[in-house]
Structure formats: C-alpha cells, structure tokens
Design an enzyme around this catalytic site. Structure first.
Site, PDB file in Angstrom:
ATOM      1  N   CYS A   1      -0.456  -5.721   2.968  1.00  0.00           N
ATOM      2  CA  CYS A   1      -0.793  -4.489   3.579  1.00  0.00           C
ATOM      3  C   CYS A   1      -0.998  -3.381   2.575  1.00  0.00           C
ATOM      4  O   CYS A   1      -0.383  -3.374   1.451  1.00  0.00           O
ATOM      5  CB  CYS A   1       0.019  -4.230   4.757  1.00  0.00           C
ATOM      6  SG  CYS A   1       1.697  -3.730   4.654  1.00  0.00           S
TER       7      CYS A   1
ATOM      8  N   HIS B   1       9.079  -5.529   5.358  1.00  0.00           N
ATOM      9  CA  HIS B   1       8.126  -6.725   5.157  1.00  0.00           C
ATOM     10  C   HIS B   1       8.590  -7.566   3.992  1.00  0.00           C
ATOM     11  O   HIS B   1       9.439  -6.976   2.903  1.00  0.00           O
ATOM     12  CB  HIS B   1       6.811  -5.939   4.683  1.00  0.00           C
ATOM     13  CG  HIS B   1       5.960  -5.335   5.922  1.00  0.00           C
ATOM     14  ND1 HIS B   1       4.531  -5.314   5.721  1.00  0.00           N
ATOM     15  CD2 HIS B   1       6.315  -4.862   6.806  1.00  0.00           C
ATOM     16  CE1 HIS B   1       4.266  -4.477   6.766  1.00  0.00           C
ATOM     17  NE2 HIS B   1       5.270  -4.181   7.450  1.00  0.00           N
TER      18      HIS B   1
ATOM     19  N   GLU C   1       7.375  -8.467   1.215  1.00  0.00           N
ATOM     20  CA  GLU C   1       7.175  -8.088  -0.227  1.00  0.00           C
ATOM     21  C   GLU C   1       8.037  -7.019  -0.571  1.00  0.00           C
ATOM     22  O   GLU C   1       8.551  -6.962  -1.698  1.00  0.00           O
ATOM     23  CB  GLU C   1       5.753  -7.479  -0.388  1.00  0.00           C
ATOM     24  CG  GLU C   1       4.471  -8.425  -0.086  1.00  0.00           C
ATOM     25  CD  GLU C   1       4.122  -8.417   1.458  1.00  0.00           C
ATOM     26  OE1 GLU C   1       2.937  -8.445   1.712  1.00  0.00           O
ATOM     27  OE2 GLU C   1       4.900  -8.110   2.381  1.00  0.00           O
TER      28      GLU C   1
END
Length: 165
Positions: free
Chosen positions: A96, A66, A68
């Site tokens: 998330c 991801h 991030e």
C-alpha cells in the site's frame, strides 16, 4: 554508520523468488490465527532472512501493523541500521502507499510481490510510489512470484469473512 551497497550479484535473482515467497506465504498464513488479513513479508540480505512478519493490525489494535513495516523494523533492528540498501523485501501482495513509502525511506534495493492489489497497491496498480521521479531512492521491483497462491490465500480469507457476517 553507513553500509556498503551490495551489487546486483548479491540480491536475490528471479530463480530465488519462489523460495523466499514461500516464506512470506507461511507468514501470511500465520495471520489467520488472529483473524488478520493474511499478508506476509520477509526481508532478505545476502541470501539470509533478516526480517519476517505478517499483518498484526487486529491482534495489536494498530493500523500501522502491516507485514511490510514489521518485517522492515525487524531487519533494521537485527542489522543495527535503518538503511536497508542491500536488502530485498518479499511480500505476498502489492504494498500500500504507507508501506511503499516506508520501503523508499528504508532504501530497500528490491521488492518482489506475489499479487497485485488493484484497489490499494502503490507500486503499479493505484499509485507508482517506487518509481516516483521525485523520490531520492527508487527500489527495483518485480511481480508474480507465487501469484496464484498469494491470491488464493486472500480470496479464501475474504470468502470466510463474508460467510461469517
């Protein structure tokens, strides 16, 4: 090795949000080159970008790739430490659960996200990981920088995906 916690005056202010979110949006668009969900992130420390990334799950065949997480990893490597208590993370969509957990564990001071994720967001939509009272660290957060553009990039991607099937 510890690092000093920088005061509020060293973190980006609301007036800085558009500039850094523009960089995150550029990262999100880069994910389109390999058919990944267009989410981008940048890590900022003392007005300098120290990490940047976009989703790479498809191209890396990695469910944890991801934006991030990748941006946090780059920032930690560049700074030579895992504690990012003097950093802000800008991300195009609400993190998330996995990413919110990593943000807490990295001790990020501030998270700014462009659009909420009503299905999987773990800051305010589905869960409130950053505000959890049981946590040893509670990053500050704010929502809405470049929201319409962040939503449009995702909507256009998913419309193309649906049209291709």
């Amino acid at each position: 090795m510890g690092e000093p916690f920088l005061g509020d005056d060293t973190l980006p202010r609301v007036g800085d949000d558009d500039r850094y979110m523009d960089l995150a949006l550029a990262e999100a668009r880069a994910a389109l080159a390999h058919e990944d969900v267009p989410i981008g992130a940048v890590v900022v420390r003392d007005a300098a970008v120290v990490g940047r990334a976009h989703n790479r799950r498809e191209v890396d065949a990695d469910p944890t790739a991801h934006a991030e997480l990748l941006a946090l990893r780059e920032a930690a490597a560049r700074l030579g430490r895992w504690r990012l208590a003097d950093c802000a993370l800008y991300v195009t969509i609400e993190p998330c659960v996995m990413c919110a957990g990593a943000i807490v564990l990295a001790r990020v001071a501030l998270v700014v996200f462009g659009a909420p994720d009503e299905r999987a967001g773990a800051v305010r939509s589905v869960a409130e990981v950053l505000d959890a009272t049981w946590s040893n660290h509670r990053p500050r957060w704010r929502l809405g920088a470049r929201r319409e553009e962040a939503e449009r990039v995702l909507q256009e991607f998913f419309a193309r995906q649906r049209g291709a099937s």
